[in-house]
Design a protein around this motif. Structure first.
Motif, short mmCIF file in Angstrom:
data_model
loop_
_atom_site.label_atom_id
_atom_site.label_comp_id
_atom_site.label_asym_id
_atom_site.label_seq_id
_atom_site.Cartn_x
_atom_site.Cartn_y
_atom_site.Cartn_z
N CYS A 177 0.85 -1.21 0.00
CA CYS A 177 0.00 0.00 0.00
C CYS A 177 0.87 1.25 0.00
CB CYS A 177 -0.93 0.00 1.22
SG CYS A 177 -1.95 1.48 1.33
N CYS A 194 -0.17 4.01 3.04
CA CYS A 194 0.20 3.93 4.46
C CYS A 194 1.36 2.96 4.73
CB CYS A 194 -1.01 3.50 5.28
SG CYS A 194 -1.38 1.74 5.11
N CYS A 210 -6.43 2.64 7.30
CA CYS A 210 -6.20 3.07 5.91
C CYS A 210 -7.37 2.65 5.03
CB CYS A 210 -4.90 2.45 5.39
SG CYS A 210 -4.63 2.75 3.63
N CYS A 266 -6.02 -0.08 2.10
CA CYS A 266 -5.63 -1.47 2.40
C CYS A 266 -6.27 -2.01 3.67
CB CYS A 266 -4.10 -1.56 2.51
SG CYS A 266 -3.47 -0.70 3.98
ZN LIG Z 1 -2.81 1.32 3.39
#
Ligand SMILES: [Zn+2]
Length: 343
Positions: free
Chosen positions: A265, A268, A275, A278
């Protein structure tokens, strides 16, 4: 001075006043008709001379003609003035202000799906993948059996398909393009097949019509390491050079072994438990892949012991949503200018 003389002079004076008062060419023409026309005031005065004594006629006739030409000259002069005035008005009315800002030209842009297809094709084109296309109406055989999903195979339940006639379907994946390519040429084969596919599915994350891109690389000694190398290159080119990939074992009937592929991801990096991309896992699923099942080589007319290969497939909408952080799949198909203008 006789009454008739007075009458002619008074008519003449009145006519001159009317000429001076005329503001338009139409007004002026009206004056001309009422004074000099067949039944105009001066014309009538000339006609009435027949009733006066013969010795007075020449004097009165001369007087009437004198006024007539005075009025005619006045009309001509006024006409020149009014025409000039009209041209001036016309010029003011049609004046072009070159300092005004120009009108905005509305420029269209490519749909995010088209942009994504082009981007993926461009990235993989750089390592030798050619784009191949095929029909959207496909035979049941090429859509299912030729990708190792026989009629009694449980995998047929994995997707609901639009059957449009005996043995004919709207393709539920672009895999038939790969089989068509292998059947029409000897290996090596290295193709991408972007296109529309259809499934009986419709909700916030599924559309009955969506886009796929599948890749196929068949040659001697193509290995799982080659697949990982290609996917790693692809992920870094598409999502940024820090992107990592991971393969999770999975099952697809046309590959063995098969894997689902995730990218790290970028939002983050797995550090934000809330997040939105994800969900805190740090990974985003982007595609399915695997080594081509030997059965497919048989169906293609290749000798399975001579060749090996890998295939991968991704949903274009899914990739576009990840690239642009688009929350709802349905936005892609609503044709809303406010959405499309952002690309
Ligand atoms: Zn993420």
């Amino acid at each position: 001075m006789s009454d008739i003389q007075n009458q002619i002079a008074a008519n003449g004076q009145a006519a001159l006043s009317s000429v001076a008062a005329a503001q338009t060419l139409a007004d002026l023409d009206h004056v001309r008709v009422t004074v000099l026309g067949k039944k105009g005031t001066l014309s009538e005065a000339l006609k009435s001379l027949g009733q006066v004594p013969a010795e007075e006629r020449p004097k009165l006739g001369a007087l009437a003609n004198e006024w007539k030409s005075k009025v005619e000259s006045a009309i001509d002069a006024r006409k020149v003035d009014l025409e000039a005035k009209q041209i001036e008005l016309e010029l003011v009315k049609t004046k072009l202000d070159v300092t005004l800002p120009s009108r905005k030209i509305h420029q269209g842009s490519l749909h995010p799906i088209t942009q994504t297809v082009r981007k993926v094709s461009q990235v993989l084109g750089r390592i030798g993948f050619d784009v191949a296309v095929g029909p959207e109406i496909e035979t049941d055989f090429l859509n299912f059996e030729a990708v190792n999903i026989p009629k009694d195979h449980p995998a047929r339940d994995m997707q609901d398909t639009f059957f449009i006639g005996p043995g004919v379907v709207l393709r539920s994946q672009t895999s038939p393009v790969q089989m068509r390519a292998m059947r029409s040429q000897k290996w090596p084969v290295r193709i991408l097949s972007p296109g529309v596919v259809y499934r009986c599915d419709s909700d916030a994350t599924h559309s009955p019509m969506f886009h796929q891109i599948e890749g196929l690389w068949v040659d001697q000694k193509v290995s799982l390491a080659d697949l990982k190398g290609v996917l790693d290159f692809f992920a870094k080119e598409l999502f940024g050079s820090d992107t990592k990939i991971r393969l999770r074992p999975s099952y697809f009937p046309f590959v063995e072994p098969g894997a689902e592929v995730d990218v790290s991801c970028a939002i983050c990096a797995g550090k934000n438990p809330t997040c939105s991309m994800c969900k805190g896992t740090g990974w985003l699923e982007i595609l399915g892949a695997g080594m081509v099942h030997p059965r497919l080589f048989e169906l293609a007319g290749y000798t399975p012991s001579e060749v090996s290969g890998f295939a991968f497939g991704m949903g274009v909408e899914r990739i576009a949503m990840l690239l642009h952080d688009i929350p709802d799949l349905r936005l892609m198909f609503q044709g809303d200018q406010r959405f499309l203008k952002q690309f």
